[in-house]
Design an enzyme around this catalytic site. Structure first.
Site, PDB file in Angstrom:
ATOM      1  CE  LYS A  10      19.352 -67.208 -62.999  1.00 55.40           C
ATOM      2  NZ  LYS A  10      20.225 -66.592 -61.992  1.00 55.40           N
ATOM      3  N   GLY A  18      13.062 -62.299 -61.946  1.00 57.06           N
ATOM      4  CA  GLY A  18      13.439 -62.653 -60.575  1.00 57.06           C
ATOM      5  C   GLY A  18      12.676 -61.876 -59.524  1.00 57.06           C
ATOM      6  CG  HIS A  65      23.167 -64.037 -59.424  1.00 56.51           C
ATOM      7  ND1 HIS A  65      23.688 -65.299 -59.450  1.00 56.51           N
ATOM      8  CD2 HIS A  65      22.347 -64.026 -58.334  1.00 56.51           C
ATOM      9  CE1 HIS A  65      23.234 -65.997 -58.422  1.00 56.51           C
ATOM     10  NE2 HIS A  65      22.406 -65.246 -57.736  1.00 56.51           N
TER      11      HIS A  65
HETATM   12  C1  LIG Z   1      16.132 -62.400 -53.783  1.00 56.17           C
HETATM   13  C2  LIG Z   1      16.869 -63.039 -54.922  1.00 56.17           C
HETATM   14  C3  LIG Z   1      17.410 -64.298 -54.761  1.00 56.17           C
HETATM   15  C4  LIG Z   1      18.071 -64.910 -55.840  1.00 56.17           C
HETATM   16  N1  LIG Z   1      18.541 -66.189 -55.692  1.00 56.17           N
HETATM   17  C5  LIG Z   1      19.104 -66.811 -56.765  1.00 56.17           C
HETATM   18  C6  LIG Z   1      19.513 -68.165 -56.666  1.00 56.17           C
HETATM   19  O1  LIG Z   1      19.344 -68.816 -55.638  1.00 56.17           O
HETATM   20  N2  LIG Z   1      20.079 -68.729 -57.783  1.00 56.17           N
HETATM   21  C7  LIG Z   1      20.245 -68.031 -58.940  1.00 56.17           C
HETATM   22  O2  LIG Z   1      20.757 -68.556 -59.924  1.00 56.17           O
HETATM   23  N3  LIG Z   1      19.853 -66.743 -59.047  1.00 56.17           N
HETATM   24  C8  LIG Z   1      19.282 -66.138 -57.996  1.00 56.17           C
HETATM   25  N4  LIG Z   1      18.864 -64.842 -58.130  1.00 56.17           N
HETATM   26  C9  LIG Z   1      18.991 -64.166 -59.440  1.00 56.17           C
HETATM   27  C10 LIG Z   1      17.743 -64.414 -60.268  1.00 56.17           C
HETATM   28  O3  LIG Z   1      17.607 -65.775 -60.618  1.00 56.17           O
HETATM   29  C11 LIG Z   1      17.754 -63.600 -61.577  1.00 56.17           C
HETATM   30  O4  LIG Z   1      18.943 -63.863 -62.277  1.00 56.17           O
HETATM   31  C12 LIG Z   1      17.621 -62.110 -61.365  1.00 56.17           C
HETATM   32  O5  LIG Z   1      16.803 -61.827 -60.261  1.00 56.17           O
HETATM   33  C13 LIG Z   1      17.050 -61.479 -62.627  1.00 56.17           C
HETATM   34  O6  LIG Z   1      16.950 -60.113 -62.513  1.00 56.17           O
HETATM   35  P1  LIG Z   1      15.585 -59.351 -62.104  1.00 56.17           P
HETATM   36  O7  LIG Z   1      15.416 -59.543 -60.614  1.00 56.17           O
HETATM   37  O8  LIG Z   1      15.866 -57.947 -62.462  1.00 56.17           O
HETATM   38  O9  LIG Z   1      14.457 -59.970 -62.883  1.00 56.17           O
HETATM   39  C14 LIG Z   1      18.210 -64.222 -57.064  1.00 56.17           C
HETATM   40  C15 LIG Z   1      17.666 -62.946 -57.216  1.00 56.17           C
HETATM   41  C16 LIG Z   1      16.997 -62.353 -56.160  1.00 56.17           C
HETATM   42  C17 LIG Z   1      16.380 -60.992 -56.374  1.00 56.17           C
END
Ligand SMILES: Cc1cc2nc3c(=O)[nH]c(=O)nc-3n(C[C@H](O)[C@H](O)[C@H](O)COP(=O)(O)O)c2cc1C
Length: 363
Positions: free
Chosen positions: A235, A313, A259
């Site tokens: 990812k 996310g 991310h």
């Molecule tokens: C509050 C928060 C915490 C996140 N923590 C992680 C994580 O621990 N590991 C990870 O791979 N991505 C993490 N992400 C990224 C999400 O997995 C994802 O890639 C992203 O939120 C997608 O975009 P969107 O929020 O516009 O849907 C996080 C995103 C947010 C908003």
């Protein structure tokens, strides 16, 4: 179409009519520190905006006179049958929203029969034996021993895949968190109270150079595959060259992701990155994507450009903040319902008929 999880509730009349509006409700309920942590991106938030803007770069070119009296959004991904190709992305820090937040989200995933990506042992979050499909998320471990232990543990605890986050070598520089004097250690502090400020112990300013997994390399896939049957899904891939290497080195899947605009600023929006990655992979492994998906038409564009599924996310977190478990379910239901309608109006009765001819990029 499946009925809404909140059908008949007051929220149905007064509540959000789309995913954007869940954020507005959530913003009113959350402490600023928690809202900013979830909503924010890195530095000038160009990557965050690029994700949203990318959906505007591509237009749907619908087909007509196709029998769409039935529309099927179901799919099978990594052996898991799903009603809709929408997965809950891994998100750390949910305890800022409510206690036991991971458990609440896991219950919603189970109810909505979707796959949950979780850093926590998700099976443990609900009744043992519940048929929750979950993929374990991690940023990798520094040594072969730690990585193989992690893989074995994950397999034993029922994870169906390892989602390895590959864009997280260092803690990124997030202005909103820095301005709030938000320190990642504070995530353990639970839901912030009104008026509460948290003492900054370890700011995430760029100058602090906080390592996560700076030595992560392609060998990680070999390490894990040596001891476990779990597919390894990478990812955080944006470059087609990395996608090619991922295939060669034995990755089982790719998530095109930046991310959620939270790691490196100024990167390409994920929908814009998707077609080159799909071409580089050449159908050898499934490509998923995430970033900024808020409408069924966004999902349809991603599927048209070759994604086999999408992850969301922030929207589940907005649903959680707004209405708890029912809110998470509602978000998943709403996006799935919008996708189904978008497919119908675009003349696509199933995911199998969707292809790149359904979209055109602006000149
Ligand atoms: C509050 C928060 C915490 C996140 N923590 C992680 C994580 O621990 N590991 C990870 O791979 N991505 C993490 N992400 C990224 C999400 O997995 C994802 O890639 C992203 O939120 C997608 O975009 P969107 O929020 O516009 O849907 C996080 C995103 C947010 C908003």
């Amino acid at each position: 179409m499946a009925s809404s999880p909140l059908w008949g509730a007051e929220e149905d009349v007064l509540g959000p009519v789309n995913l954007h509006e869940f954020e507005e409700v959530a913003k009113k309920k959350l402490h600023k520190l928690a809202y900013d942590f979830i909503a924010g991106g890195v530095e000038d938030e160009r990557s965050l905006r690029a994700n949203f803007e990318a959906y505007g770069h591509w237009d749907l070119v619908p087909r007509v006179m196709v029998d769409v009296s039935k529309v099927d959004t179901s799919t099978k991904l990594f052996g898991i049958q799903m009603d809709q190709p929408i997965i809950i992305a891994p998100t750390g820090g949910k305890e800022l929203v409510m206690p036991k937040a991971d458990e609440v989200v896991a219950k919603a995933a189970l109810k909505m029969k979707t796959v949950l990506c979780s850093a926590t042992g998700a099976r443990k979050l609900i009744e043992d034996g519940e048929p929750l499909h979950w993929w374990v998320n991690g940023i990798g471990q520094a040594t072969r021993q730690l990585a193989t232990d992690f893989a074995r543990r994950s397999e034993d605890s029922g994870a169906k895949a390892i989602v390895l986050t590959v864009d997280n070598a260092y803690q990124s520089n997030r202005d909103r968190n820095n301005r709030n004097r938000f320190d990642y250690g504070m995530m353990q502090g639970g839901v912030p109270k009104e008026g509460e400020t948290r003492k900054l112990v370890n700011p995430a300013l760029a100058a602090n150079w906080q390592p996560h997994t700076p030595s992560l390399s392609w060998d990680y896939i070999d390490w894990v595959r040596g001891v476990s049957q779990l597919p390894v899904i990478l990812k955080g891939i944006l470059a087609p060259e990395d996608a090619e290497t991922a295939v060669k080195r034995g990755a089982a899947g790719i998530v095109v992701s930046n991310h959620g605009g939270r790691q490196l600023d100024g990167v390409i929006g994920t929908l814009d990155a998707l077609p080159d990655v799909v071409d580089a992979v050449g159908g050898k492994i499934p490509v998923l994507m995430d970033g900024g998906l808020r409408r069924g038409t966004d999902v349809l564009k991603a599927l048209s450009l070759g994604a086999k599924g999408v992850l969301i996310g922030r929207p589940p977190l907005w649903g959680l903040s707004a209405y708890g478990q029912a809110g998470v379910e509602r978000v998943l239901w709403m996006l799935g319902a919008e996708l189904k309608l978008a497919m119908a109006l675009a003349g696509q009765p199933s995911l199998a008929t969707i292809n790149r001819r359904l979209v055109r990029k602006h000149a």
